[in-house]
Design a protein around this motif. Structure first.
Motif, PDB file in Angstrom:
ATOM      1  N   PRO A 173      32.561  38.063  29.133  1.00  9.87           N
ATOM      2  CA  PRO A 173      32.818  36.620  29.263  1.00  9.87           C
ATOM      3  C   PRO A 173      33.835  36.314  30.357  1.00  9.87           C
ATOM      4  O   PRO A 173      34.646  37.147  30.715  1.00  9.87           O
ATOM      5  CB  PRO A 173      33.406  36.235  27.898  1.00  9.87           C
ATOM      6  N   TYR A 174      33.749  35.096  30.863  1.00  6.20           N
ATOM      7  CA  TYR A 174      34.775  34.562  31.754  1.00  6.20           C
ATOM      8  C   TYR A 174      35.856  33.909  30.884  1.00  6.20           C
ATOM      9  O   TYR A 174      35.608  33.594  29.721  1.00  6.20           O
ATOM     10  CB  TYR A 174      34.175  33.515  32.701  1.00  6.20           C
ATOM     11  N   VAL A 175      37.026  33.730  31.490  1.00  2.00           N
ATOM     12  CA  VAL A 175      38.154  33.222  30.703  1.00  2.00           C
ATOM     13  C   VAL A 175      38.808  32.022  31.387  1.00  2.00           C
ATOM     14  O   VAL A 175      39.050  32.053  32.594  1.00  2.00           O
ATOM     15  CB  VAL A 175      39.212  34.339  30.540  1.00  2.00           C
ATOM     16  N   VAL A 176      39.064  30.992  30.594  1.00  2.00           N
ATOM     17  CA  VAL A 176      39.917  29.888  31.064  1.00  2.00           C
ATOM     18  C   VAL A 176      41.181  29.931  30.210  1.00  2.00           C
ATOM     19  O   VAL A 176      41.098  29.938  28.976  1.00  2.00           O
ATOM     20  CB  VAL A 176      39.221  28.521  30.936  1.00  2.00           C
ATOM     21  N   GLU A 177      42.321  29.993  30.878  1.00  2.00           N
ATOM     22  CA  GLU A 177      43.586  30.178  30.164  1.00  2.00           C
ATOM     23  C   GLU A 177      44.446  28.914  30.248  1.00  2.00           C
ATOM     24  O   GLU A 177      44.526  28.281  31.290  1.00  2.00           O
ATOM     25  CB  GLU A 177      44.329  31.344  30.831  1.00  2.00           C
ATOM     26  N   THR A 178      45.086  28.597  29.124  1.00  2.00           N
ATOM     27  CA  THR A 178      46.145  27.573  29.185  1.00  2.00           C
ATOM     28  C   THR A 178      47.439  28.257  28.747  1.00  2.00           C
ATOM     29  O   THR A 178      47.455  28.968  27.750  1.00  2.00           O
ATOM     30  CB  THR A 178      45.864  26.366  28.259  1.00  2.00           C
ATOM     31  N   MET A 211      46.580  30.295  25.318  1.00  3.62           N
ATOM     32  CA  MET A 211      45.256  30.296  24.721  1.00  3.62           C
ATOM     33  C   MET A 211      44.258  30.754  25.771  1.00  3.62           C
ATOM     34  O   MET A 211      44.259  30.266  26.891  1.00  3.62           O
ATOM     35  CB  MET A 211      44.908  28.882  24.241  1.00  3.62           C
ATOM     36  N   GLN A 212      43.458  31.770  25.411  1.00  2.00           N
ATOM     37  CA  GLN A 212      42.421  32.256  26.317  1.00  2.00           C
ATOM     38  C   GLN A 212      41.092  31.792  25.746  1.00  2.00           C
ATOM     39  O   GLN A 212      40.776  32.078  24.590  1.00  2.00           O
ATOM     40  CB  GLN A 212      42.442  33.792  26.405  1.00  2.00           C
ATOM     41  N   PHE A 213      40.330  31.110  26.571  1.00  2.00           N
ATOM     42  CA  PHE A 213      39.056  30.547  26.117  1.00  2.00           C
ATOM     43  C   PHE A 213      37.927  31.325  26.800  1.00  2.00           C
ATOM     44  O   PHE A 213      37.854  31.367  28.032  1.00  2.00           O
ATOM     45  CB  PHE A 213      39.023  29.066  26.505  1.00  2.00           C
ATOM     46  N   PHE A 214      37.088  31.988  25.980  1.00  2.00           N
ATOM     47  CA  PHE A 214      36.048  32.872  26.514  1.00  2.00           C
ATOM     48  C   PHE A 214      34.739  32.098  26.655  1.00  2.00           C
ATOM     49  O   PHE A 214      34.275  31.497  25.681  1.00  2.00           O
ATOM     50  CB  PHE A 214      35.873  34.081  25.589  1.00  2.00           C
TER      51      PHE A 214
END
Ligand code: ATP
Length: 515
Positions: free
Chosen positions: A369-374, A271-274
């Motif tokens: 956007p920046y991305v936080v990935e799980t 999952m990529q969270f923008f």
């Protein structure tokens, strides 16, 4: 691996085969190294894990949607993502044993031993000082513990510098200075360290002149990045939002000797969270916490999970951690959580010439956007759950039983329906119960062997409930329901079975523990 651990692990692999969970791929041709097939029960467990993840990520977050991108992607994708140039592992061969290893893994395993030594000191002191023990202070001041941790840090930092700057000679020097030996043979006769690209190549097109070189995707994440704009526009998504997907990934792993822990074809759930630049750390912490809670909700024991914050950050990350699990061969990565900044979208903008930005109505401006990935491996999830669930128990009468204590929500079969005997109309009633319950649950009918043996079979398969139809059923329409973990039996009305089972297996009830 020490031998007791080895035995446990061997047992896991044997059980997985014997009970129809995992088979070696193309076994009639002697199998294919690090490739496995999910069997009749394995496929159900895997589907249930995927579903448990998907519900928690997509259905329970209104700002996360899912996609299913293709395995084949335009080859420039992998140029932009950095995989063509840098998706390498440092390999080293032992000249005597001819065995190949990952140099970084050899060094990390050495550091894990230092870590374990420190933990032992802490445990010893805990016992010695009892109630009065101040763990934090001990860790800070005990000379042995301080030295173990300092050494570990120094080694990992030096390795990171060597790998980042391409100074592979120093990585080899480090292995030699630490006197790291081939884990199998004890030999210290090593080759140089070399980089090895992990992507599998293939060709698209019929004629050799026009065929296009492609890669099998080594991660699912890039399928999300290249669809960022399409999803954002068509889904009218507002920052922050996430895109999730599950699917196959392929890596030509150098060392793949740990069953489904490290495979050449595996499945990821990513999952990529923008997010807005500057807000990434807030969401990084949120996802770190949320993902650990998700794992804990499955009841495998909090002591079997830990975070491992990265000392060596990839060039695209400003924070990264692994959720590690206590596998039969020790604590290893189960899931990665990475703050990737705008690295991926910026790179795809540059290589595609398309703007991959979000227009912020409030400030009337666009930004990448920046991305936080799980990112969690579905097969590793499978192994974590399966290996911890498999237990040998000694019962009150001194006999032992093998029981697979899978979380009921994930178990392939929820209930086995057993007529006590094969006559007097009991099989017919059992079949009726089965016909009724199968609309809601995966259930199985079993009339072969004495009922005690059928219970043991269900235990070993991980089936949480056995429903037994006996002569009393003919009189009052009740059955016994036996609980796999406690072996307790209750007498219940047939009409209540659905509600009782549902209470124990519903995703809702399990996921709520993660809230
Ligand atoms: P490792 O350090 O163990 O090689 P990684 O850091 O390369 O893993 P990522 O690229 O972060 O792994 O991939 C995310 C997740 O995918 C991992 O946490 C793991 O669960 C899973 N995964 C990665 N490689 C494999 C593999 N070869 N077989 C099975 N699962 C894998």
């Amino acid at each position: 691996m020490v031998s007791q651990q080895e035995d446990i692990f061997k047992n896991v692999i044997l059980h997985a085969k014997e009970y129809g969970y995992i088979f070696p791929s193309s076994e009639i041709y002697d199998g294919l190294s690090a490739v496995y097939d999910y069997a009749q029960n394995g496929v159900e467990l895997k589907r249930n894990i995927r579903e448990y993840w998907w519900k928690s990520m997509v259905q329970m977050h209104e700002n996360i949607v899912g996609i299913d991108a293709s395995i084949f992607m335009h080859p420039t994708t992998w140029k932009a993502s950095g995989h063509v140039d840098a998706f390498n592992d440092p390999l080293i061969d032992n000249k005597d044993s001819k065995k190949r290893y990952r140099a970084d893994v050899l060094i990390e395993d050495y550091c894990e031993k230092l870590h374990q030594k420190a933990l032992k000191e802490i445990e010893k002191a805990k016992k010695r000082f009892g109630e009065a023990f101040d763990e934090a202070q001990f860790i800070e001041t005990n000379p042995c513990v301080v030295e173990y941790y300092a050494k570990k840090k120094e080694i990992l930092e030096r390795m990171a510098r060597g790998l980042d700057s391409g100074d592979l000679a120093d990585v080899k020097a480090l292995i030699e200075e630490l006197e790291i030996a081939d884990p199998d043979t004890g030999s210290k006769n090593w080759t140089e360290v070399r980089q090895f690209n992990l992507m599998f190549g293939t060709k698209l097109g019929a004629s050799t002149d026009t065929a296009m070189d492609l890669y099998l995707r080594p991660e699912t994440a890039q399928g999300i990045f290249v669809n960022f704009l399409n999803v954002q526009k068509t889904g009218r998504m507002k920052i922050p939002f996430g895109i999730a997907q599950t699917g196959k990934a392929f890596r030509n792993e150098i060392v793949a000797r740990q069953f489904i822990f490290r495979m050449r074809e595996f499945e990821q759930m990513e999952m990529q969270f923008f997010v807005k630049p500057g807000e990434e750390m807030k969401y990084y912490e949120y996802w770190k916490d949320t993902r650990l809670k998700w794992h804990l909700s499955l009841g495998m024991g909090a002591e079997n999970y830990r975070y491992h914050d990265h000392e060596k950050l990839a060039h695209y990350a400003n924070a990264a951690t692994d959720i590690e699990f206590n596998f039969p061969f020790g604590f290893k990565e189960l899931e990665g959580i990475h703050s990737r900044m705008d690295f991926d979208l910026k790179a795809h903008e540059q290589f595609s010439g398309k703007k991959l930005q979000f227009f912020d109505n409030e400030t009337n401006s666009s930004y990448v956007p920046y991305v936080v990935e799980t990112s969690v491996g579905l097969d590793r999830m499978f192994l974590s759950i399966f290996s911890k669930s498999l237990q040998e128990e000694t019962l009150e009468d001194g006999l032992t039983r093998t029981v697979l204590k899978l979380p009921a929500v994930l178990a392939p079969t929820k209930a086995a329906i057993l007529p006590l005997v094969k006559k007097d109309g009991l099989p017919e009633i059992a079949q009726e119960i089965m016909e009724d319950l199968k609309w809601d649950f995966n259930v199985a009918y079993d009339e072969k062997d004495a009922v005690g043996r059928r219970y043991r079979r269900a235990d070993a398969l991980g089936t949480p409930f056995c429903i037994t139809v006996d002569h009393q059923t003919l009189e009052d329409k009740t059955v016994t329901i036996r609980h796999r973990d406690t072996m307790k039996q209750d007498r219940v009305a047939i009409v209540d079975l659905r509600t009782l089972i549902n209470e124990e297996v519903s995703i809702k009830n399990w996921l709520k523990r993660a809230m």
